[in-house]
Structure formats: structure tokens, C-alpha cells
Motif scaffolding. Sequence first.
Motif, PDB file in Angstrom:
ATOM      1  N   PHE A 192       0.832  -1.206   0.000  1.00 28.97           N
ATOM      2  CA  PHE A 192       0.000   0.000   0.000  1.00 28.97           C
ATOM      3  C   PHE A 192       0.865   1.255   0.000  1.00 28.97           C
ATOM      4  O   PHE A 192       0.627   2.189  -0.762  1.00 28.97           O
ATOM      5  CB  PHE A 192      -0.913  -0.010   1.225  1.00 28.97           C
ATOM      6  N   LEU A 193       1.893   1.280   0.830  1.00 35.35           N
ATOM      7  CA  LEU A 193       2.768   2.450   0.894  1.00 35.35           C
ATOM      8  C   LEU A 193       3.498   2.661  -0.424  1.00 35.35           C
ATOM      9  O   LEU A 193       3.660   3.791  -0.893  1.00 35.35           O
ATOM     10  CB  LEU A 193       3.782   2.280   2.029  1.00 35.35           C
ATOM     11  N   ALA A 194       3.909   1.586  -1.053  1.00 32.24           N
ATOM     12  CA  ALA A 194       4.622   1.705  -2.326  1.00 32.24           C
ATOM     13  C   ALA A 194       3.714   2.251  -3.420  1.00 32.24           C
ATOM     14  O   ALA A 194       4.139   2.977  -4.312  1.00 32.24           O
ATOM     15  CB  ALA A 194       5.175   0.338  -2.735  1.00 32.24           C
ATOM     16  N   LEU A 195       2.435   1.919  -3.318  1.00 28.20           N
ATOM     17  CA  LEU A 195       1.492   2.371  -4.339  1.00 28.20           C
ATOM     18  C   LEU A 195       1.204   3.856  -4.241  1.00 28.20           C
ATOM     19  O   LEU A 195       1.083   4.545  -5.255  1.00 28.20           O
ATOM     20  CB  LEU A 195       0.165   1.593  -4.199  1.00 28.20           C
ATOM     21  N   PHE A 196       1.103   4.387  -3.029  1.00 28.11           N
ATOM     22  CA  PHE A 196       0.544   5.724  -2.870  1.00 28.11           C
ATOM     23  C   PHE A 196       1.464   6.744  -2.218  1.00 28.11           C
ATOM     24  O   PHE A 196       1.100   7.906  -2.096  1.00 28.11           O
ATOM     25  CB  PHE A 196      -0.749   5.627  -2.052  1.00 28.11           C
ATOM     26  N   VAL A 249       9.685  -8.105  -3.245  1.00 27.37           N
ATOM     27  CA  VAL A 249       9.557  -6.946  -4.118  1.00 27.37           C
ATOM     28  C   VAL A 249      10.327  -7.155  -5.412  1.00 27.37           C
ATOM     29  O   VAL A 249      10.187  -6.381  -6.363  1.00 27.37           O
ATOM     30  CB  VAL A 249      10.056  -5.666  -3.422  1.00 27.37           C
ATOM     31  N   PHE A 250      11.141  -8.204  -5.470  1.00 33.66           N
ATOM     32  CA  PHE A 250      11.930  -8.491  -6.670  1.00 33.66           C
ATOM     33  C   PHE A 250      11.245  -9.501  -7.598  1.00 33.66           C
ATOM     34  O   PHE A 250      11.740  -9.779  -8.677  1.00 33.66           O
ATOM     35  CB  PHE A 250      13.312  -9.020  -6.271  1.00 33.66           C
ATOM     36  N   GLU A 283       3.241  -1.576 -11.439  1.00 34.95           N
ATOM     37  CA  GLU A 283       4.645  -1.227 -11.570  1.00 34.95           C
ATOM     38  C   GLU A 283       5.264  -1.092 -10.178  1.00 34.95           C
ATOM     39  O   GLU A 283       4.572  -0.967  -9.173  1.00 34.95           O
ATOM     40  CB  GLU A 283       4.803   0.100 -12.328  1.00 34.95           C
ATOM     41  N   GLN A 284       6.574  -1.121 -10.092  1.00 33.36           N
ATOM     42  CA  GLN A 284       7.275  -0.969  -8.815  1.00 33.36           C
ATOM     43  C   GLN A 284       8.362   0.095  -8.951  1.00 33.36           C
ATOM     44  O   GLN A 284       9.411  -0.193  -9.537  1.00 33.36           O
ATOM     45  CB  GLN A 284       7.894  -2.302  -8.386  1.00 33.36           C
ATOM     46  N   PRO A 285       8.192   1.318  -8.432  1.00 39.39           N
ATOM     47  CA  PRO A 285       6.972   1.834  -7.790  1.00 39.39           C
ATOM     48  C   PRO A 285       5.834   1.990  -8.787  1.00 39.39           C
ATOM     49  O   PRO A 285       6.054   1.995 -10.005  1.00 39.39           O
ATOM     50  CB  PRO A 285       7.422   3.181  -7.224  1.00 39.39           C
ATOM     51  N   VAL A 325       2.846   3.144 -11.200  1.00 37.03           N
ATOM     52  CA  VAL A 325       2.618   4.236 -12.138  1.00 37.03           C
ATOM     53  C   VAL A 325       1.169   4.180 -12.574  1.00 37.03           C
ATOM     54  O   VAL A 325       0.708   3.161 -13.098  1.00 37.03           O
ATOM     55  CB  VAL A 325       3.528   4.134 -13.375  1.00 37.03           C
ATOM     56  N   GLU A 326       0.411   5.268 -12.323  1.00 33.24           N
ATOM     57  CA  GLU A 326      -1.010   5.286 -12.664  1.00 33.24           C
ATOM     58  C   GLU A 326      -1.205   5.059 -14.156  1.00 33.24           C
ATOM     59  O   GLU A 326      -0.516   5.648 -14.988  1.00 33.24           O
ATOM     60  CB  GLU A 326      -1.636   6.621 -12.258  1.00 33.24           C
ATOM     61  N   GLY A 327      -2.180   4.221 -14.478  1.00 34.93           N
ATOM     62  CA  GLY A 327      -2.535   3.998 -15.877  1.00 34.93           C
ATOM     63  C   GLY A 327      -1.606   3.073 -16.624  1.00 34.93           C
ATOM     64  O   GLY A 327      -1.760   2.883 -17.834  1.00 34.93           O
ATOM     65  N   LYS A 328      -0.642   2.450 -15.930  1.00 32.45           N
ATOM     66  CA  LYS A 328       0.310   1.576 -16.614  1.00 32.45           C
ATOM     67  C   LYS A 328       0.325   0.184 -16.012  1.00 32.45           C
ATOM     68  O   LYS A 328       1.367  -0.456 -15.908  1.00 32.45           O
ATOM     69  CB  LYS A 328       1.707   2.186 -16.580  1.00 32.45           C
ATOM     70  N   MET A 329      -0.845  -0.300 -15.620  1.00 37.19           N
ATOM     71  CA  MET A 329      -0.932  -1.657 -15.102  1.00 37.19           C
ATOM     72  C   MET A 329      -0.802  -2.665 -16.238  1.00 37.19           C
ATOM     73  O   MET A 329      -1.334  -2.474 -17.316  1.00 37.19           O
ATOM     74  CB  MET A 329      -2.268  -1.873 -14.380  1.00 37.19           C
ATOM     75  N   ARG A 330      -0.099  -3.739 -15.964  1.00 34.76           N
ATOM     76  CA  ARG A 330       0.017  -4.821 -16.931  1.00 34.76           C
ATOM     77  C   ARG A 330      -1.161  -5.773 -16.754  1.00 34.76           C
ATOM     78  O   ARG A 330      -1.673  -5.956 -15.657  1.00 34.76           O
ATOM     79  CB  ARG A 330       1.325  -5.588 -16.721  1.00 34.76           C
ATOM     80  N   ASN A 331      -1.589  -6.382 -17.860  1.00 34.45           N
ATOM     81  CA  ASN A 331      -2.646  -7.384 -17.778  1.00 34.45           C
ATOM     82  C   ASN A 331      -2.116  -8.624 -17.069  1.00 34.45           C
ATOM     83  O   ASN A 331      -0.992  -9.070 -17.315  1.00 34.45           O
ATOM     84  CB  ASN A 331      -3.141  -7.767 -19.173  1.00 34.45           C
ATOM     85  N   VAL A 332      -2.924  -9.162 -16.174  1.00 34.87           N
ATOM     86  CA  VAL A 332      -2.541 -10.362 -15.430  1.00 34.87           C
ATOM     87  C   VAL A 332      -3.514 -11.475 -15.782  1.00 34.87           C
ATOM     88  O   VAL A 332      -4.731 -11.308 -15.682  1.00 34.87           O
ATOM     89  CB  VAL A 332      -2.565 -10.102 -13.909  1.00 34.87           C
TER      90      VAL A 332
END
Length: 217
Positions: A11-15, A48-49, A58-60, A62-69
Amino acid sequence: MGRGSYLALIFLALFSTASCDLCVQCYRFDTEGLWKFTIDSRMYAPSVFDARTACGHEQPNVEGKMRNVTFQKPVEVQASFEYPNNFFLDEGKRRNEGWWTMVYNVGFMAKAGSKEFFGQFAYVKKKNASCEQDCVNHCDKTLTSWYRDIKTGKVGCFYGTKIKIFDMGKEVNDEKALLKVKKGDKKVNFHKEMDDIKYDDLEFLVEKINAQTDRHW
């Protein structure tokens, strides 16, 4: 790092890098209801690796750049978010009872049996948007999010879709009332004016929550 803190770290990494208020604006009454969780039964040691545990983020992040899972082994379960913080997870014939709580207004944490979930509400950011007022929220869905097996410490991915709306513990079917709940009408849901709430009501609610073991706000 303890396994129990892994979802909090996510959560912290996301926001933590947000420069203005968060884009997602969903509330308690948006969460309350019956959800269908689609769970990827594949689980991995938290790292995290390991990109598999990022669940498309993404790590960290990035809004709008999610990969399809792609879930190769999806399992569907029903999850009930009830007033005030009761959470029920139905897995086949087994029903586990636990707790749930909001995480600010961007998602929820829920635990029942050996599973713990963090769901991030879905949203679409408008073109050239900068802050939350430029987003379209979909509070009846989550983005691909995370769950954890408390016994093994392994993590996996899931997403949720709301299929029934509850208000103060009761299912809402009437179209007008349903529309009011979706809009956050204060006369229909728990978010009513403070002037209308008596001290005894709040005291009773606090005592009821505090009397329950293994639960959190």
C-alpha cells in the motif's frame, strides 16, 4: 521484514509518491455488500523483486500503466462486507467469519479464516488529469489486488466485483433507494448528518466493535 507487514508495504509503495490527493474516492457504503472475488490460486513467497507478486502493478506504481494479469488457476468465492465491520468469506461449503475496514478511501482490508485481502478500488483517470477530480471511480470493482495466506505467508492476486448492495446490514433492492446509496445519500446510509446521531448510538457501536476479538478498525 515480517510477513504480516507485506500488504501494508504494498500500500505504501502504491501511494506514497502522490503529489496531490489520491485519485480514488470511494467510501464505506460503497464497500458494504456482497462481492465476488476471483482469486488466482497460484501463490508465491513475498518479494519486491518477484514481478508475479506485483499483480500487474509497476514498482513503484505508475497510474494507468498496469500490466494485464492472466489467472491460470482462477477460483471464485463470495465475500460479504456487513455492518459494522463483519466480513464473511464463502469458499464452497465453508464459511469463515472475520473483519474488514476501509483503507482511507482507496481500498479495503479484510480477513477471514487464513486469508487476508487488500483490494484497491478501480478508477479511470481522464486524459491529462492531474488530481482526483479528474477521475471516474468504479467503487463496485477493484483493480487486480493482493491476498495473503496467513499460515504460509505466501501472497497471490485477486480482483473483486460487487454483486449486491447492503445498507446498514440490509440488502437494497428498491431502485430509488439503490440509486441513493450509490450516490451516497446521507438519509439512506450510515453517513448521515452528525446532528441526527445520538451519543448513545455511537457508544453502543463502539462497545459492539470493541467486544469482538481478533478484529480491527
